[in-house]
Design a protein around this motif. Sequence first.
Motif, PDB file in Angstrom:
ATOM      1  N   ARG A  27      13.678 -45.485   5.535  1.00 20.77           N
ATOM      2  CA  ARG A  27      13.202 -46.679   6.240  1.00 20.77           C
ATOM      3  C   ARG A  27      12.085 -46.339   7.215  1.00 20.77           C
TER       4      ARG A  27
ATOM      5  N   SER B 179       8.062 -47.306   6.805  1.00 20.32           N
ATOM      6  CA  SER B 179       7.461 -48.095   7.883  1.00 20.32           C
ATOM      7  C   SER B 179       6.230 -47.391   8.446  1.00 20.32           C
TER       8      SER B 179
ATOM      9  N   PRO C  58      11.628 -46.753  13.248  1.00 22.01           N
ATOM     10  CA  PRO C  58      10.271 -47.325  13.181  1.00 22.01           C
ATOM     11  C   PRO C  58       9.717 -47.754  14.528  1.00 22.01           C
TER      12      PRO C  58
END
Length: 233
Positions: A61, A65, A129
Motif C-alpha cells: 500500500r 502510494s 502513505p
Amino acid sequence: MSVLYDLCGLICHQLPGRSSHFDGIVFPLCFRCSGLHFGVVSSYLYLAVSGGWNRSFPDVRSGVSASVLMVPFLLDGWGNTLHLWASPGWFRALTGLGMGIVLPLLLVPLIHQPAQITTSELKPSLSHPTALIWPAIPGLVMVWFMMHPMVLLIFQLLTITALVGILIFGINSLLVSRVVLTEIFFPTQLDCNRQVDTPDACPTINGGGRSTVSVDYLYRMRRLRGLTENHSL
C-alpha cells in the motif's frame, strides 16, 4: 557561482527559459532538476532522522502510494519533450519534487542483500502513505525559495544543497550496483550470521570471522535438523 554552475551543467541542460532567475542570474538547475534533487535531499534527510538508512521496502500500500508521485514527472516530462504542452516552472519543479522524494525510499532498501531486505528487524523506508508529508515539507520550502530567492546567498545555498543530494544519490546508486553485481556473479551466497541458527556450522572463508553459506547448503542443513528432530520424537 560559476563553479557551481559548471558542476550542475554535468546533469542538467540549464536552459534559461526553464530555470529560475534572480537579479539577472540563472539558477544552475532547471525547474524539474531542482525539484528532483531537493526531493532527494529531503527524502534522505527524512530517512536519517526517522531511524537511519538500514531499511526494508515499504508494504504494498505504501509503496504504490509513493509510486503515484512518480507519474506526473514521467507524463509531464514526455508531454513537454514531445511539445504536446508547455508546463509552467512551478509545476515542473513539483513533478521533480515528487520523483525525488520517492527514489531514495525505493533505493535505500536495495543496499542490503535480498535475503536481508524483508527481515522484521529492519524498519520500512515508508511506514504509511501519510508519512510522505515529512519529506515533502522541506522539499516544498526549498522549491519556494528557489522561485523567490530574495538574495543571491539563497541561490547559492540551494545549489549546494542540490549537489549534496546528487552526491548521496550517487553513493546510494553505487551501493545498489554492488549488490546487483554480487547477485549476478555470486547468486547463491548468503550471510551465514543471519541465515543459520548455528554459525559454527558454516564454513569460514579465509579464516575470517564472517562466514557464508550457499542456499543449497542452508536448505540441506535445515532439512537435516528437521528430520533429526522428528526421528528423536
